[in-house]
Design a protein around this motif. Structure first.
Motif, mmCIF file in Angstrom:
data_model
loop_
_atom_site.group_PDB
_atom_site.id
_atom_site.type_symbol
_atom_site.label_atom_id
_atom_site.label_comp_id
_atom_site.label_asym_id
_atom_site.label_seq_id
_atom_site.Cartn_x
_atom_site.Cartn_y
_atom_site.Cartn_z
ATOM 1 N N ILE A 49 59.622 2.384 -106.476
ATOM 2 C CA ILE A 49 59.840 2.150 -107.909
ATOM 3 C C ILE A 49 60.741 3.243 -108.440
ATOM 4 N N PHE A 50 61.905 2.861 -108.937
ATOM 5 C CA PHE A 50 62.811 3.851 -109.518
ATOM 6 C C PHE A 50 62.462 4.128 -110.976
ATOM 7 N N GLU A 51 62.206 3.059 -111.710
ATOM 8 C CA GLU A 51 61.948 3.214 -113.145
ATOM 9 C C GLU A 51 60.951 2.160 -113.598
ATOM 10 N N ILE A 52 59.928 2.569 -114.336
ATOM 11 C CA ILE A 52 58.970 1.635 -114.905
ATOM 12 C C ILE A 52 59.285 1.458 -116.384
ATOM 13 N N THR A 53 59.572 0.233 -116.768
ATOM 14 C CA THR A 53 59.818 -0.067 -118.180
ATOM 15 C C THR A 53 58.508 -0.211 -118.927
ATOM 16 N N ALA A 54 57.558 -0.896 -118.311
ATOM 17 C CA ALA A 54 56.258 -1.104 -118.933
ATOM 18 C C ALA A 54 55.239 -1.481 -117.869
ATOM 19 N N MET A 55 53.985 -1.158 -118.143
ATOM 20 C CA MET A 55 52.863 -1.632 -117.324
ATOM 21 C C MET A 55 51.812 -2.165 -118.275
ATOM 22 N N GLY A 56 51.139 -3.216 -117.831
ATOM 23 C CA GLY A 56 50.133 -3.765 -118.712
ATOM 24 C C GLY A 56 49.314 -4.856 -118.074
ATOM 25 N N TRP A 57 48.682 -5.642 -118.923
ATOM 26 C CA TRP A 57 47.746 -6.680 -118.494
ATOM 27 C C TRP A 57 48.034 -7.997 -119.195
ATOM 28 N N TYR A 58 48.010 -9.044 -118.406
ATOM 29 C CA TYR A 58 48.079 -10.404 -118.898
ATOM 30 C C TYR A 58 46.796 -11.102 -118.458
ATOM 31 N N ARG A 59 46.498 -12.224 -119.071
ATOM 32 C CA ARG A 59 45.343 -12.994 -118.638
ATOM 33 C C ARG A 59 45.641 -14.475 -118.711
#
Length: 121
Positions: free
Chosen positions: A28-38
């Motif tokens: 992973i070079f760059e993370i724009t966002a991390m989160g959760w979907y359902r």
């Protein structure tokens, strides 16, 4: 390859709490966002909450006031603390990462395998 591993789902009574965890690994070079979907049966997958790279967050209206998203940026981990769970929170919860594997690569979406959260009395 980017891998997301979720944990923490399960069965809980209405009004109970659960904490979901997700760890990202790989190139992973760059993370724009991390989160959760359902995604509940018969429904489309939708955003629950996400943390943007600058630390700000987006939270679905249905989760505001009950769910808290946090992260450990150094470990590429994201957490979802869920309080006062309701029957309608029952769904498969998916960890999501948006980012780039290389500086010139386009932004891509990566998904975990999903973890079941069941709210039932």
């Amino acid at each position: 390859q980017v891998q997301l591993v979720e944990s923490g789902g399960g069965l809980v009574q209405p009004g109970g709490s659960l904490k979901l965890s997700c760890a990202a690994s790989g190139n992973i070079f760059e993370i724009t966002a991390m989160g959760w979907y359902r995604q509940a049966p018969g429904k489309q997958r939708g955003l629950v909450a996400e943390i943007i790279g600058d630390g700000s967050s987006n939270v679905a209206d249905s989760a505001k006031g009950r769910f808290t998203i946090s992260r450990d940026a150094a470990k590429n981990m994201v957490f979802l603390q869920m309080y006062n769970l309701k029957l309608e929170d029952t769904a498969v919860y998916y960890c999501n990462l948006r980012g780039r594997r290389r500086p010139t690569a386009p932004e891509s979406y990566y998904w975990g395998q999903g973890t079941q959260v069941t709210v039932s009395s």
